[in-house]
Write an enzyme that holds these catalytic residues in place. Sequence first.
Site, mmCIF file in Angstrom:
data_model
loop_
_atom_site.group_PDB
_atom_site.id
_atom_site.type_symbol
_atom_site.label_atom_id
_atom_site.label_comp_id
_atom_site.label_asym_id
_atom_site.label_seq_id
_atom_site.Cartn_x
_atom_site.Cartn_y
_atom_site.Cartn_z
ATOM 1 N N TYR A 342 0.835 -1.197 0.000
ATOM 2 C CA TYR A 342 0.000 0.000 0.000
ATOM 3 C C TYR A 342 0.878 1.258 0.000
ATOM 4 C CZ TYR A 342 -4.157 2.779 0.494
ATOM 5 O OH TYR A 342 -5.170 3.665 0.232
ATOM 6 N N GLU A 376 -5.386 6.056 5.668
ATOM 7 C CA GLU A 376 -5.378 4.857 4.828
ATOM 8 C C GLU A 376 -4.365 3.813 5.290
ATOM 9 O OE1 GLU A 376 -4.280 6.269 0.759
ATOM 10 O OE2 GLU A 376 -3.606 8.019 1.861
ATOM 11 N N LYS A 437 -0.912 -1.247 -14.080
ATOM 12 C CA LYS A 437 -1.523 -1.016 -12.782
ATOM 13 C C LYS A 437 -3.009 -1.347 -12.766
ATOM 14 C CE LYS A 437 -2.985 1.569 -9.118
ATOM 15 N NZ LYS A 437 -2.434 0.605 -8.153
HETATM 16 P P1 IOT Z 1 -3.332 -1.085 -5.025
HETATM 17 O O1 IOT Z 1 -2.065 -0.404 -5.254
HETATM 18 O O2 IOT Z 1 -3.936 -1.899 -6.114
HETATM 19 O O3 IOT Z 1 -3.285 -1.990 -3.717
HETATM 20 C C1 IOT Z 1 -2.658 -1.554 -2.539
HETATM 21 C C2 IOT Z 1 -2.088 -2.782 -1.824
HETATM 22 O O4 IOT Z 1 -3.169 -3.609 -1.363
HETATM 23 C C3 IOT Z 1 -1.270 -3.712 -2.706
HETATM 24 O O5 IOT Z 1 0.065 -3.291 -2.824
HETATM 25 C C4 IOT Z 1 -1.401 -5.043 -2.004
HETATM 26 O O6 IOT Z 1 -0.526 -5.162 -0.914
HETATM 27 C C5 IOT Z 1 -2.827 -4.988 -1.493
HETATM 28 N N1 IOT Z 1 -3.755 -5.598 -2.449
HETATM 29 C C6 IOT Z 1 -4.265 -5.038 -3.559
HETATM 30 N N2 IOT Z 1 -5.086 -5.880 -4.203
HETATM 31 C C7 IOT Z 1 -5.094 -7.033 -3.474
HETATM 32 C C8 IOT Z 1 -5.758 -8.283 -3.599
HETATM 33 N N3 IOT Z 1 -6.575 -8.526 -4.584
HETATM 34 N N4 IOT Z 1 -5.524 -9.225 -2.653
HETATM 35 C C9 IOT Z 1 -4.679 -8.984 -1.638
HETATM 36 N N5 IOT Z 1 -4.050 -7.821 -1.465
HETATM 37 C C10 IOT Z 1 -4.236 -6.859 -2.368
HETATM 38 C C11 IOT Z 1 -5.143 2.187 -4.161
HETATM 39 C C12 IOT Z 1 -4.699 1.153 -5.112
HETATM 40 O O7 IOT Z 1 -4.546 1.342 -6.292
HETATM 41 O O8 IOT Z 1 -4.417 -0.022 -4.534
HETATM 42 N N6 IOT Z 1 -4.103 2.529 -3.266
HETATM 43 C C13 IOT Z 1 -3.042 3.354 -3.794
HETATM 44 C C14 IOT Z 1 -3.350 4.834 -3.771
HETATM 45 C C15 IOT Z 1 -3.809 5.416 -2.517
HETATM 46 C C16 IOT Z 1 -4.286 6.826 -2.811
HETATM 47 N N7 IOT Z 1 -4.183 7.626 -1.643
HETATM 48 C C17 IOT Z 1 -3.940 8.924 -1.654
HETATM 49 N N8 IOT Z 1 -3.841 9.609 -2.784
HETATM 50 N N9 IOT Z 1 -3.761 9.517 -0.505
HETATM 51 C C18 IOT Z 1 -1.710 2.997 -3.140
HETATM 52 O O9 IOT Z 1 -0.745 3.754 -3.320
HETATM 53 O O10 IOT Z 1 -1.630 1.976 -2.509
HETATM 54 MG MG MG Z 2 -0.229 -0.219 -5.641
HETATM 55 MG MG MG Z 3 -3.282 -3.283 -7.557
#
Ligand code: IOT
Ligand code: MG
Ligand code: MG
Length: 507
Positions: A342, A376, A437
């Site tokens: 994250y 978050e 992504k």
């Molecule tokens: P994404 O980057 O897809 O997911 C964040 C984390 O959640 C992943 O790195 C992983 O550890 C976990 N994760 C994601 N999908 C799964 C899954 N299907 N099963 C298990 N674990 C999973 C949103 C995003 O795109 O998530 N988060 C962004 C942006 C945050 C925006 N916040 C802000 N602008 N203040 C991020 O950077 O993580």
């Molecule tokens: Mg990510």
């Molecule tokens: Mg992802």
Amino acid sequence: MEPNLPAATGFLADVRQDGGRTLAPVFAALGARDRWQERTGDAVLHADLVHSGTPAGARARTRGGALVFAGELYNRDELVGLLPGGASPDSDATLVAALFAVYDVHAFRLLNGRFAALIADSGRAVLATDHAGSVPLYASVAPGRVLAATEAKALRTAPRGRPLPARPVRRLPGTHQVPAGTVLDIAVATASCLPHRTWTPPLARRVMPEEEAVDAVRRTLERAVAARTGRGTPLVVLSGGIDSSTVAALAARRSTGPIDTVSMGTDEADEFPQARVVARHVGSTHRDVTIPADELLSRLPHTVWASECLDPDIVEYLLPLTALYLRLGRGGDGGRRILTGYGADIPLGGMHRESRLPQLDTAVCHDMDTFDGLNEMAPALSGVAGHWSTHPYWDRDVLDVLVSLEAGLKRRHGRDKWVLRAAMDDVLPHEVVVRPKLGVHEGSGTTSSFSRLVRDAGVPRDLVHRVKGLVVQAIFDRVVVEGRHPDEVATGAVVERVAGHVVPGTR
Ligand code: IOT
Ligand code: MG
Ligand code: MG
């Protein structure tokens, strides 16, 4: 030896000069509870800790009082080297107390960690967050009394506090959230408060040859993952995207046995095949967890309860993860240490699918200016199921490196997050390194399921986002402001009620 879980994951602290009643400790985070009391000058510190078996490690005496500490440090060795006379503190709390004796509030500028802390010392109450505010900290302050807690709901019955140089909490008058990377130095008797900033996102950008940038990213990430893996077998929440695959690969490389990985999906969407490729490659013990869309949406109140977040977009990222954490169960030996990917997309601009460099850097600047207060990274998200989560990309050193790279290293050779992908080129399969992504809210069908629920309540398409925001607010009012348990709050009923207000005549 590094402990496997932090001594405490949350606290409620009450520093008061009179002897009145203390608040009942109310937390979303699960764990054993411990109550502690310590006299400090003309005040008494009462502290309730949420802990995982060793509460003594979360408190320490200072010269003129005491400290409570929730979370953990990632640059212990560096910090211990600063102490006079080769002292070797037996916990992070003791280490911070010792640093406070030498540096006073400036001790907090030295820490790379995931923590919230309170020091009651010689008539002062010092409240501190880590650089990212990744363990939220709230306060309610009046002359003669300072209340602080890692969850706002713990302060919902606090007497009304004075204004503070901090963010007011919705519908909890006098309760404020301590900003990220900040120390509030409060005189208990008068409630006067002096803020100190201990970290701020870098504004300058570094120009570096490709190889040097790739090397810096790889090295700092390796260190950040190593500092977070603890004693037991780490569990990585894995999507199979570059961010979490990097964490899994680096954790697996330094682990003596196979690490654990888990991937969540719903009956509508998943990234199971992508996660499996990575699990096989790093040799992890891997599990797929399918959560029906209904069950997922029923966890919306738990997500808001844990994160105390009011932003509907962020809540959509956190909902699938919270639902997953709740499904993991606690296992024989209590909570797990969970690593996530994250936050990688924030300093790298991954969410914005933007290839123009000015726009990319504008997005990074905006996101680094607005993350504070979104919660978050809050540990309570996994804490509701008794687990401890930690996020290597928001390690202070990793974040400093990633934010400050010039935009052309983030978007390069036609790829987003180029520098990270290049740093993992020799560690992950090529298909993983170049995988586009996909947000967790997309890959799990969370956004679409929530939208459908709102549309089915009669809301026109152009009002869906607004209604989602109002639904999150209404849930916040139930589970934080009114202190209800999320099991008592039905997502569908809240959606119908909000839809009925916004679009009269729907129901
Ligand atoms: P994404 O980057 O897809 O997911 C964040 C984390 O959640 C992943 O790195 C992983 O550890 C976990 N994760 C994601 N999908 C799964 C899954 N299907 N099963 C298990 N674990 C999973 C949103 C995003 O795109 O998530 N988060 C962004 C942006 C945050 C925006 N916040 C802000 N602008 N203040 C991020 O950077 O993580
Ligand atoms: Mg990510
Ligand atoms: Mg992802």
